[in-house]
Design a protein around this motif. Structure first.
Motif, mmCIF file in Angstrom:
data_model
loop_
_atom_site.group_PDB
_atom_site.id
_atom_site.type_symbol
_atom_site.label_atom_id
_atom_site.label_comp_id
_atom_site.label_asym_id
_atom_site.label_seq_id
_atom_site.Cartn_x
_atom_site.Cartn_y
_atom_site.Cartn_z
ATOM 1 N N ARG A 108 11.499 0.871 13.023
ATOM 2 C CA ARG A 108 10.914 0.287 11.810
ATOM 3 C C ARG A 108 11.398 -1.151 11.647
ATOM 4 O O ARG A 108 12.611 -1.391 11.626
ATOM 5 C CB ARG A 108 11.319 1.079 10.554
ATOM 6 N N PRO A 109 10.506 -2.127 11.500
ATOM 7 C CA PRO A 109 10.942 -3.474 11.109
ATOM 8 C C PRO A 109 11.633 -3.398 9.749
ATOM 9 O O PRO A 109 11.097 -2.841 8.801
ATOM 10 C CB PRO A 109 9.636 -4.260 11.048
ATOM 11 N N GLY A 128 7.770 3.439 12.666
ATOM 12 C CA GLY A 128 7.280 2.101 12.953
ATOM 13 C C GLY A 128 6.757 1.361 11.738
ATOM 14 O O GLY A 128 6.399 0.178 11.843
ATOM 15 N N THR A 129 6.706 2.016 10.573
ATOM 16 C CA THR A 129 6.230 1.355 9.361
ATOM 17 C C THR A 129 7.298 0.399 8.834
ATOM 18 O O THR A 129 8.460 0.773 8.685
ATOM 19 C CB THR A 129 5.887 2.389 8.267
ATOM 20 N N ALA A 130 6.912 -0.839 8.580
ATOM 21 C CA ALA A 130 7.862 -1.860 8.132
ATOM 22 C C ALA A 130 8.410 -1.519 6.740
ATOM 23 O O ALA A 130 7.734 -0.910 5.909
ATOM 24 C CB ALA A 130 7.193 -3.222 8.119
ATOM 25 N N HIS A 171 9.722 -2.026 -0.763
ATOM 26 C CA HIS A 171 8.311 -1.909 -0.442
ATOM 27 C C HIS A 171 8.124 -1.765 1.062
ATOM 28 O O HIS A 171 9.003 -2.113 1.853
ATOM 29 C CB HIS A 171 7.494 -3.076 -1.007
ATOM 30 N N ASP A 172 6.984 -1.200 1.407
ATOM 31 C CA ASP A 172 6.730 -0.841 2.795
ATOM 32 C C ASP A 172 5.310 -1.213 3.159
ATOM 33 O O ASP A 172 4.526 -1.681 2.338
ATOM 34 C CB ASP A 172 6.979 0.655 3.008
ATOM 35 N N ALA A 173 4.976 -0.958 4.442
ATOM 36 C CA ALA A 173 3.631 -1.234 4.954
ATOM 37 C C ALA A 173 2.819 0.044 5.089
ATOM 38 O O ALA A 173 1.868 0.099 5.886
ATOM 39 C CB ALA A 173 3.726 -1.956 6.302
ATOM 40 N N GLY A 193 1.753 -1.994 1.435
ATOM 41 C CA GLY A 193 2.013 -0.646 0.950
ATOM 42 C C GLY A 193 2.547 -0.648 -0.469
ATOM 43 O O GLY A 193 2.307 -1.565 -1.253
ATOM 44 N N ALA A 194 3.322 0.393 -0.789
ATOM 45 C CA ALA A 194 3.868 0.536 -2.138
ATOM 46 C C ALA A 194 5.006 -0.455 -2.361
ATOM 47 O O ALA A 194 5.825 -0.694 -1.466
ATOM 48 C CB ALA A 194 4.366 1.957 -2.358
#
Length: 462
Positions: free
Chosen positions: A325-326, A363-365, A382-384, A431-432
């Motif tokens: 994950r970035p 893998g979701t940032a 927050h995320d992607a 994302g959120a």
């Protein structure tokens, strides 16, 4: 409230007193008038047999002198002579009484008059006139009214005094119940009241004590359940700790051992807190140990949000690296004190970041940031990922499942305890974006240094 009760008592007593005193006063005045009129009629009637025997003025004066209510009596003889003082009867009434030979009573200027015709020998007619002045008609009325007015004043004063005493008891009991409610609301679970006052307030006091006892029992049961659950988790945790020790040393072994040690530390903290006497503070927050005291918001334990987030970010960076994950971390260099313990901020960070790891694919940032404004500290995660479809519903549900998770409920309670709020929007990553705003424990000083950016990506050390 005490004055209100006294005012109501005064108004009610006044109405009752007037409803009795007014008719009673009118009756007293009527009785005084009737007594004077009756006495005048009896005196005039008593002269009739005397006139039948003699019409000598001297004898008539002597006979009238011994009669009651004869001070204004005048006898009109047939030869137009009068015995007594000047009369008050008009000539037409005298002529009518003499001609029709009937008694006449009537109000005249200055009083009341009574004419009594007396038939003499040889069919002659004498008329006895008796006059009652106005002061005689109302004699004793003023004194009676004064006595009744005095009694009314005493009655009103007594009713106000009794109402004040009763109101004092009611207000005192209600005030004690209100003070006990405030103390219970600020976390003093030992608060009880001694039921006093009217039956309704006694019942309310007993109900308050029952509620406080029930609340204490429920919190004790909850504490035992938490302690029991924590003790149960110790066994598998010990097994996990032993299994890690048997793992052949490699690059990530130290990280696994650190994670297990951190988990054991958190579990021991939960057990220690479960054994500590607790109370309920403002906004429903559970207070333990030294925190369970009365005081204004901000008088309890404090922590630095930036320090806690740095520590927890290092913990989550290990898992972020494993899941490719970035990972970006932005923390201000300014002081970020808030009126919450380290454990509360740790729980917020773990809950929000844990939701990202739990409900978004590998893998979701992910980005964590801490910023300070003039009066608040903002912790944002927050995320992607796909985001939260219904932010308002997510905050309302609290313990729901899905991408909202329990983390929002934990963050929301912490924000309320620090006089802040939680906001859910769409973040820069798509994302959120969950931002937890916490009020600063102290006001900012002068100019603040600019925040710096620290970037973490998968594969780097943390």
């Amino acid at each position: 409230m005490r004055r209100s009760l006294a005012g109501v008592a005064l108004a009610v007593t006044s109405m009752v007193a007037l409803s009795f005193l007014i008719p009673l006063g009118l009756m007293v005045m009527s009785l005084a008038r009737e007594q004077s009129i009756t006495a005048a009629e009896q005196s005039a009637a008593a002269m009739a047999p005397i006139l039948a025997l003699t019409t000598d003025p001297a004898e008539l004066r002597e006979a009238g002198a011994g009669l009651r209510a004869a001070d204004y009596m005048v006898i009109h003889l047939p030869d137009h002579a009068t015995v007594g003082g000047p009369g008050h009867a008009p000539q037409d009434l005298l002529g009518r009484a003499e001609g029709e030979r009937e008694s006449i009573s009537r109000d005249v200027p200055g009083g009341w008059i009574y004419l009594q015709p007396v038939i003499l020998p040889q069919d002659r007619v004498a008329v006895v006139e008796n006059f009652v002045p106005d002061e005689d008609l109302t004699r004793g009325v003023a004194l009676s009214w004064s006595v009744m007015a005095g009694l009314a004043v005493v009655l009103l004063a007594g009713s106000v005094l009794v109402a004040d005493r009763l109101g004092s008891a009611v207000v005192t009991a209600a005030g004690r119940l209100a003070e006990a409610s405030r103390r219970l609301g600020t976390g003093n679970l030992d608060t009880r009241v001694k039921p006093k006052g009217p039956p309704e307030l006694k019942e309310a006091g007993s109900a308050f004590n029952t509620m406080a006892d029930r609340m204490t029992d429920l919190l004790a049961v909850e504490r035992e359940l938490v302690a029991d659950l924590s003790h149960r988790l110790r066994t598998p945790l010990t097994a996990l700790h032993l299994a890690v020790e048997r793992i052949t040393p490699r690059t990530d072994t130290s990280r696994v051992q650190a994670a297990v040690a951190e988990l054991e530390k958190e579990l021991n903290a939960i057990i220690a807190e479960a054994r500590t006497p607790l109370a309920v503070g403002p906004l429903g927050r559970v207070l333990r140990g030294e925190d369970a005291v009365d005081g204004p918001p901000g008088a309890g334990e404090r922590c630095e949000v930036a320090d806690v987030v740095r520590r927890r970010a290092a913990f989550w960076a290990v898992l972020a690296e494993q899941q490719a994950r970035p990972y970006d971390l932005r923390i201000t260099d300014e002081t970020t004190p808030v009126c919450l313990p380290d454990s509360d901020i740790t729980a917020v960070v773990d809950a929000l970041v844990g939701n990202v790891f739990r409900y978004t694919p590998w893998g979701t940032a992910l980005e964590i940031s801490v910023n300070r404004t003039a009066h608040t500290v903002e912790l944002a995660v927050h995320d992607a990922g796909p985001g939260i479809a219904d932010p308002d519903g997510a905050l309302a549900r609290g313990g729901s499942t899905g991408s909202t998770g329990l983390g929002l409920d934990i963050a929301h309670r912490a924000a309320l305890a620090a006089r802040g709020a939680v906001r859910i929007t769409r973040g820069p990553l798509g994302g959120a974006h969950v931002a937890v705003t916490l009020r600063l424990a102290t006001e900012p000083a002068a100019d603040r240094p600019r925040s710096r950016r620290r970037s973490r990506t998968a594969g780097r050390g943390h």
